[in-house]
Design an enzyme around this catalytic site. Structure first.
Site, PDB file in Angstrom:
ATOM      1  N   HIS A  20      38.649  34.805  41.723  1.00 55.26           N
ATOM      2  CA  HIS A  20      39.911  35.326  42.255  1.00 55.26           C
ATOM      3  C   HIS A  20      39.981  35.034  43.762  1.00 55.26           C
ATOM      4  O   HIS A  20      38.957  35.043  44.456  1.00 55.26           O
ATOM      5  CB  HIS A  20      40.020  36.832  42.001  1.00 55.26           C
ATOM      6  N   GLU A  55      46.669  30.431  40.658  1.00 50.71           N
ATOM      7  CA  GLU A  55      47.224  31.473  41.524  1.00 50.71           C
ATOM      8  C   GLU A  55      47.284  30.948  42.953  1.00 50.71           C
ATOM      9  O   GLU A  55      46.275  31.015  43.696  1.00 50.71           O
ATOM     10  CB  GLU A  55      46.339  32.721  41.486  1.00 50.71           C
TER      11      GLU A  55
HETATM   12  C1  PEP Z   1      46.820  38.618  42.038  1.00 50.91           C
HETATM   13  O1  PEP Z   1      46.471  39.224  43.048  1.00 50.91           O
HETATM   14  O2  PEP Z   1      46.026  37.942  41.372  1.00 50.91           O
HETATM   15  C2  PEP Z   1      48.217  38.691  41.634  1.00 50.91           C
HETATM   16  C3  PEP Z   1      48.662  37.873  40.695  1.00 50.91           C
HETATM   17  O3  PEP Z   1      48.945  39.653  42.260  1.00 50.91           O
HETATM   18  P1  PEP Z   1      50.512  39.899  42.225  1.00 50.91           P
HETATM   19  O4  PEP Z   1      51.028  39.658  40.832  1.00 50.91           O
HETATM   20  O5  PEP Z   1      50.656  41.318  42.646  1.00 50.91           O
HETATM   21  O6  PEP Z   1      51.112  38.928  43.205  1.00 50.91           O
END
Ligand code: PEP
Length: 264
Positions: free
Chosen positions: A98, A170
């Site tokens: 992450h 992400e």
């Molecule tokens: C994350 O922190 O992995 C994430 C997807 O957060 P958010 O959906 O709140 O942007």
């Protein structure tokens, strides 16, 4: 082979065991899980036992995940958790890489590779998160960054373990409260880099690896990401931290995904 749809959330450093178990119990009692779909919840380590005690019925058990693990089987690693400890808690999945772990705890691709191999070797699922920072994006090396994370992170993974693997794209600039929501046009080219990277690593079997999108996803935009051909699910933070929000975002996401399968 058709890829499944995956949807889940990571509670980060939030919730007591009772709070996580209450969420899981209410979610399991309320959500309608579509065929070819897997849902997951990733609470803090301290909630894993309480959540798994709630249980669930296969094949519709909502997977329970851990937020991290150490690569070594045991030893002098104060404060760390081993794969065998997670196996004893009957977790289904381990999140690795992450953005907060990479940024705040300086996890490297090489370390993540050791973790990936340890988790897959034990027969547990991996959700490997990859994503470029705003700075890398500004220099136009988002694709290169993600490809490097993918290729080092998955180095040495045996093809027979691929059924245990999923990737979360992400973009670091889009996640969390300070994030800027991405558009599908931002996500599509990087998702296709990830798909090509999987094919490069594993040949045709690379097509079987689900790619999830995460970053400021909510019910209003979920379906726009899952309509992309290379996106097979969503990894959601804030919007899924209530049972209602989890279900609404999941439904919007699967709607977009099913539409893509019909028209695609
Ligand atoms: C994350 O922190 O992995 C994430 C997807 O957060 P958010 O959906 O709140 O942007």
């Amino acid at each position: 082979m058709a890829r499944p749809f995956l949807f889940g959330t990571n509670f980060k450093m939030n919730q007591t065991p009772v709070e996580s178990a209450t969420f899981y119990r209410e979610l399991a009692a309320t959500v309608q899980i579509s065929p070819d779909t897997h849902l997951f919840v990733i609470p803090p380590f301290t909630s894993l036992s309480a959540v798994n005690d709630v249980g669930g019925q296969p094949p519709h058990k909502i997977w329970v995940g851990a937020q991290n693990v150490h690569w070594a089987p045991s030893g002098a690693y104060t404060g760390e958790i081993s794969v065998s400890m997670l196996l004893a808690l009957e977790v289904d999945l381990v999140l690795l890489g992450h953005a907060e772990r990479r940024r705040d705890f300086h996890e490297t691709d090489d370390e993540l590779n050791r973790k990936v191999l340890a988790v897959l070797g034990a027969g547990l699922r991996v959700l490997l998160a990859v994503g470029e920072t705003a700075e890398e994006r500004s220099f136009g090396v988002g694709g290169e960054t993600v490809l490097r994370q993918l290729k080092i992170g998955l180095h040495g993974v045996e093809p027979e373990r691929l059924n245990l693997l999923q990737i979360a794209y992400e973009p670091v600039w889009s996640i969390g409260a300070g994030g800027t929501p991405a558009s599908p046009g931002d996500v599509e080219p990087i998702a296709s880099v990830i798909r090509a990277g999987c094919q490069d690593l594993f040949g045709g079997s690379g097509d079987e690896i689900p790619i999830l999108y995460g970053g400021s996803v909510d019910p209003s935009n979920a379906g726009t990401f899952t309509a992309l051909p290379d996106i097979d699910g969503l990894f959601v933070g804030r919007a899924a931290w209530t049972v209602e929000g989890f279900i609404a975002t999941y439904q919007a996401g699967i709607h977009g995904w099913e539409g893509d399968r019909v028209t695609g």
